[in-house]
Motif scaffolding. Structure first.
Motif, PDB file in Angstrom:
ATOM      1  N   GLN A  64       1.143  -1.555   0.026  1.00 24.89           N
ATOM      2  CA  GLN A  64      -0.390  -0.095  -0.114  1.00 24.89           C
ATOM      3  C   GLN A  64       0.951   1.288  -0.012  1.00 24.89           C
ATOM      4  N   GLN A  65       1.853   1.512   0.554  1.00 26.13           N
ATOM      5  CA  GLN A  65       3.028   2.655   0.797  1.00 26.13           C
ATOM      6  C   GLN A  65       3.849   2.370   0.046  1.00 26.13           C
ATOM      7  N   VAL A  66       3.540   2.097  -1.544  1.00 23.33           N
ATOM      8  CA  VAL A  66       5.202   1.526  -2.692  1.00 23.33           C
ATOM      9  C   VAL A  66       5.305   2.812  -3.320  1.00 23.33           C
ATOM     10  N   GLY A  67       6.677   3.100  -3.886  1.00 21.69           N
ATOM     11  CA  GLY A  67       6.972   4.614  -3.348  1.00 21.69           C
ATOM     12  C   GLY A  67       7.060   5.799  -2.687  1.00 21.69           C
ATOM     13  N   GLU A  68       6.202   5.335  -1.379  1.00 22.09           N
ATOM     14  CA  GLU A  68       6.609   6.289  -0.070  1.00 22.09           C
ATOM     15  C   GLU A  68       7.700   5.761   0.866  1.00 22.09           C
ATOM     16  N   ARG A  69       7.731   4.503   0.843  1.00 22.44           N
ATOM     17  CA  ARG A  69       8.642   4.262   2.074  1.00 22.44           C
ATOM     18  C   ARG A  69       9.939   3.159   1.013  1.00 22.44           C
ATOM     19  N   ALA A  70      10.972   2.937   1.887  1.00 21.48           N
ATOM     20  CA  ALA A  70      11.335   1.331   1.498  1.00 21.48           C
ATOM     21  C   ALA A  70      10.446   0.162   0.844  1.00 21.48           C
ATOM     22  N   ALA A 105      11.694  -1.305  16.278  1.00 22.21           N
ATOM     23  CA  ALA A 105      10.841  -1.037  15.831  1.00 22.21           C
ATOM     24  C   ALA A 105      11.497   1.089  15.453  1.00 22.21           C
ATOM     25  N   MET A 106      12.727   1.215  16.514  1.00 24.28           N
ATOM     26  CA  MET A 106      12.700   2.933  15.722  1.00 24.28           C
ATOM     27  C   MET A 106      14.126   1.556  14.695  1.00 24.28           C
ATOM     28  N   ILE A 107      15.033   1.179  14.142  1.00 25.56           N
ATOM     29  CA  ILE A 107      15.542   1.189  13.966  1.00 25.56           C
ATOM     30  C   ILE A 107      14.992   0.568  12.346  1.00 25.56           C
ATOM     31  N   TYR A 108      14.084  -0.533  11.843  1.00 25.68           N
ATOM     32  CA  TYR A 108      12.819  -0.096  11.494  1.00 25.68           C
ATOM     33  C   TYR A 108      12.378   0.511  11.201  1.00 25.68           C
ATOM     34  N   LEU A 109      11.725   1.912  11.527  1.00 23.46           N
ATOM     35  CA  LEU A 109      11.331   2.815  10.859  1.00 23.46           C
ATOM     36  C   LEU A 109      13.059   3.665  10.533  1.00 23.46           C
ATOM     37  N   GLY A 110      13.631   3.689  11.148  1.00 27.69           N
ATOM     38  CA  GLY A 110      14.564   4.578  10.328  1.00 27.69           C
ATOM     39  C   GLY A 110      15.414   4.188   9.556  1.00 27.69           C
ATOM     40  N   ALA A 111      14.959   3.112   9.045  1.00 26.17           N
ATOM     41  CA  ALA A 111      15.320   2.524   7.674  1.00 26.17           C
ATOM     42  C   ALA A 111      14.765   2.662   6.795  1.00 26.17           C
ATOM     43  N   TYR A 115       4.637   1.631   7.500  1.00 24.14           N
ATOM     44  CA  TYR A 115       4.663   1.718   8.469  1.00 24.14           C
ATOM     45  C   TYR A 115       3.563   0.524   8.405  1.00 24.14           C
ATOM     46  N   GLY A 116       2.894   0.205   9.797  1.00 19.78           N
ATOM     47  CA  GLY A 116       2.613  -1.177   9.625  1.00 19.78           C
ATOM     48  C   GLY A 116       2.613  -1.382  11.328  1.00 19.78           C
ATOM     49  N   PRO A 117       2.320  -2.831  10.961  1.00 18.82           N
ATOM     50  CA  PRO A 117       1.960  -3.944  12.688  1.00 18.82           C
ATOM     51  C   PRO A 117       2.957  -4.101  12.797  1.00 18.82           C
ATOM     52  N   VAL A 118       4.302  -3.447  13.617  1.00 17.71           N
ATOM     53  CA  VAL A 118       5.539  -3.428  13.401  1.00 17.71           C
ATOM     54  C   VAL A 118       4.686  -2.499  15.170  1.00 17.71           C
TER      55      VAL A 118
END
Length: 419
Positions: A64-70, A105-111, A115-118
């Motif tokens: 759903q977030q293709v092009g917006e997030r990695a 979760a912070m490393i996941y978002l920093g990379a 966004y999602g169920p993390v």
């Protein structure tokens, strides 16, 4: 009577409700209120289910977030598995799990991953920490995650993937902050409810112990009253029999007959008391003694060489008051036999003005240091009277001898004493 039997007779809610929900009794071994058995359980099933949900939900969120997030890659999935897998230790090490899931979760978002169920792993980790009693650690973990997200979304985004990313809207931060507050609020509610369950469980255990103590005291009083009276009669008659065995065999035979009857009655009453231990809650096989058995007491006292004169009409009493009145008179006459030189006693029964007055007098003198009783019998009489809202007065009379005066309400109101 042991506490388990006392608890088994009481009604009430189902066992699981009295102890709180199963998950509410799990501790962490570091300040929680759970048992070692609860701490030793590994939550494999819930952890595996959550891991599968997080992986599947993150894959859907990435689409759903293709092009917006990695895009999700191997490193992203490793972070998701590590964050979810840490929850296996949430009962043993809730503080480490709270900070570990927040860091993953912070490393996941920093990379720059979607966004999602993390956030669910952080929510459950911090929730477990709060419920286990580590409130500050849980607040620090979610605060660290929120502060890290603000830092990444509004400053470090320039140097972090995905390239060309723009700063997040502050409205999004409000949503994240509300999410954090909701986690903490729900966890606090569960913690408070869990403490309430613990207090209720402790109060029930204390009440069960108090009831067990009261039951043991009641049985001890019954056994004391039965045995003290019967053994006193047996002791006197045994002395008579030994003294007259050669000079008056017929009188010695009468003494032995009295001993046999007194011992048989004592065994029957002891058996009746013990039956209440073997079959708790069942009705007794024989009715409890009452004042209608005063003639038997008079006859037994006569066998011990004591003449008893009874005055007054015996009223109709509730079973509890009737038993207490009988035992009080029995114990008072036993004390006359054991501790008084008088061979004559008077029992006065008077029911008027809503109370029952029992008066037992003897003319003395005392034959030992314990005039009127050894103390245990008098204490038992006072406890019986107090349990019914009555009083006992016992002491020497001004003109010599000893008097026991019991005042019991006819409308019995049980008085529970704090023990």
């Amino acid at each position: 009577m042991d506490e388990q039997r006392v608890r088994g007779r009481e009604g009430g809610p189902p066992r699981w409700w009295g102890q709180g929900p199963p998950w509410g009794n799990r501790g962490d071994g570091q300040g929680g209120s759970g048992t070692d058995q609860d701490v030793g359980r590994w939550p494999w099933r819930s952890t595996v289910l959550l891991t599968v949900f997080v992986l599947a939900g993150s894959k859907y969120a990435a689409e759903q977030q293709v092009g917006e997030r990695a895009d999700l890659d191997l490193f992203a999935r490793v972070l998701l598995v590590v964050g979810s897998g840490l929850l296996l230790w949430r009962h043993r090490h809730p503080v480490l799990v709270a900070f570990g899931t927040a860091t993953a979760a912070m490393i996941y978002l920093g990379a720059g991953y979607p966004y999602g169920p993390v956030f669910l792993t952080v929510a459950l980790g911090c929730f477990s920490a709060v419920v286990a009693g580590h409130r500050k650690a849980a607040w620090a973990a979610v605060g660290m995650l929120w502060a890290g997200h603000v830092l990444i979304a509004h400053w470090l985004y320039r140097w972090l993937p995905p390239s060309g990313d723009e700063p997040a809207a502050w409205g999004q931060e409000i949503v994240v902050a509300a999410w954090v507050v909701a986690i903490v609020a729900v966890a606090e509610l569960v913690r408070v409810r869990r403490q309430q369950w613990d207090r209720e469980r402790a109060e029930r255990a204390q009440a069960a112990r108090r009831r067990a103590d009261e039951e043991r005291l009641r049985i001890a009083r019954e056994l004391h009253d039965v045995l003290a009276h019967s053994i006193s009669v047996i002791n006197v008659q045994a002395g008579v029999g030994l003294a007259l065995l050669d000079s008056d065999p017929e009188q010695a035979r009468t003494a032995l007959t009295t001993i046999k009857a007194a011992s048989k009655e004592a065994l029957g009453e002891v058996r009746q008391v013990l039956d209440t231990l073997r079959t708790p809650g069942d009705a007794p096989r024989a009715p409890a003694p009452g004042l209608d058995r005063l003639p038997e007491l008079v006859e037994q006292a006569a066998g011990a060489g004591l003449t008893v004169e009874v005055r007054g009409e015996v009223p109709k009493l509730p079973p509890g008051a009737d038993l207490a009145a009988f035992r009080i008179v029995q114990e008072a006459l036993t004390n006359v036999v054991r501790h008084s030189g008088s061979r004559h006693a008077r029992v006065r029964v008077d029911a008027a003005d809503g109370v029952l007055r029992l008066r037992v007098d003897d003319d003395g003198p005392a034959t030992g240091a314990d005039a009127g009783g050894s103390g245990n019998g008098l204490a038992g009489m006072r406890e019986r009277a107090a349990a019914l809202g009555g009083t006992i007065e016992a002491g020497p009379r001004a003109d010599g001898g000893f008097r026991v005066l019991a005042v019991l309400p006819l409308k019995v109101t049980t008085v529970k004493e704090d023990r």
